[in-house]
Design a protein around this motif. Structure first.
Motif, PDB file in Angstrom:
ATOM      1  N   LYS A 189       4.988   7.764  26.196  1.00 56.31           N
ATOM      2  CA  LYS A 189       3.913   6.917  26.690  1.00 56.31           C
ATOM      3  C   LYS A 189       2.599   7.550  26.252  1.00 56.31           C
ATOM      4  O   LYS A 189       2.396   8.743  26.420  1.00 56.31           O
ATOM      5  N   LEU A 190       1.718   6.752  25.672  1.00 52.89           N
ATOM      6  CA  LEU A 190       0.432   7.231  25.186  1.00 52.89           C
ATOM      7  C   LEU A 190      -0.695   6.700  26.052  1.00 52.89           C
ATOM      8  O   LEU A 190      -0.683   5.536  26.452  1.00 52.89           O
ATOM      9  N   THR A 191      -1.669   7.557  26.328  1.00 58.12           N
ATOM     10  CA  THR A 191      -2.864   7.165  27.056  1.00 58.12           C
ATOM     11  C   THR A 191      -4.064   7.698  26.296  1.00 58.12           C
ATOM     12  O   THR A 191      -4.085   8.874  25.934  1.00 58.12           O
ATOM     13  N   VAL A 192      -5.053   6.851  26.061  1.00 59.42           N
ATOM     14  CA  VAL A 192      -6.265   7.264  25.361  1.00 59.42           C
ATOM     15  C   VAL A 192      -7.403   7.276  26.364  1.00 59.42           C
ATOM     16  O   VAL A 192      -7.678   6.268  27.020  1.00 59.42           O
ATOM     17  N   ASP A 193      -8.067   8.452  26.490  1.00 53.01           N
ATOM     18  CA  ASP A 193      -9.232   8.559  27.374  1.00 53.01           C
ATOM     19  C   ASP A 193     -10.426   7.850  26.745  1.00 53.01           C
ATOM     20  O   ASP A 193     -10.304   7.226  25.689  1.00 53.01           O
ATOM     21  N   GLU A 194     -11.570   8.008  27.364  1.00 59.28           N
ATOM     22  CA  GLU A 194     -12.793   7.363  26.897  1.00 59.28           C
ATOM     23  C   GLU A 194     -13.067   7.727  25.436  1.00 59.28           C
ATOM     24  O   GLU A 194     -13.039   8.889  25.052  1.00 59.28           O
TER      25      GLU A 194
END
Length: 105
Positions: free
Chosen positions: A5-10
């Motif tokens: 699972k990938l999450t991109v911050d600001e």
């Protein structure tokens, strides 16, 4: 096959490098890895192009033999306990500095 699972911050734009930058988290199993990622593109670049580039950069670092800069948070360590451990370390270092200043080492 492993599911990630990938999450991109600001996402921010660095005009000095001419690149978009973000912190990308990759969850693999119970572990969470965090990588700084960048993609060179003009400020008016297409959002999809920027996202693909950031994800590709983080995945290349994650899968590469040279991991470079990354943060790994294991499943057995919860964020609050990791913070309290870090706080205890900082407090010990500050006490040692105080002792150094007072000449008690």
């Amino acid at each position: 096959m492993q599911t990630r699972k990938l999450t991109v911050d600001e996402i921010s734009y660095n005009p000095e490098r001419g690149a978009f930058e973000a912190q990308v988290q990759i969850r693999q199993g119970d572990d969470l890895f965090s990588y700084p990622a960048h993609v060179c593109a003009p400020l008016h670049a297409d959002y999809a192009h920027v996202m693909r580039g950031l994800v590709a950069d983080a995945e290349a670092t994650h899968l590469g033999k040279q991991s470079g800069l990354r943060l790994r948070l294991s499943a057995g360590i919860s964020a609050p306990s990791a913070r309290s451990g870090t706080l205890a370390q900082v407090q010990r270092m500050l006490r040692n500095l105080d002792n150094l200043d007072a000449g008690r080492v």
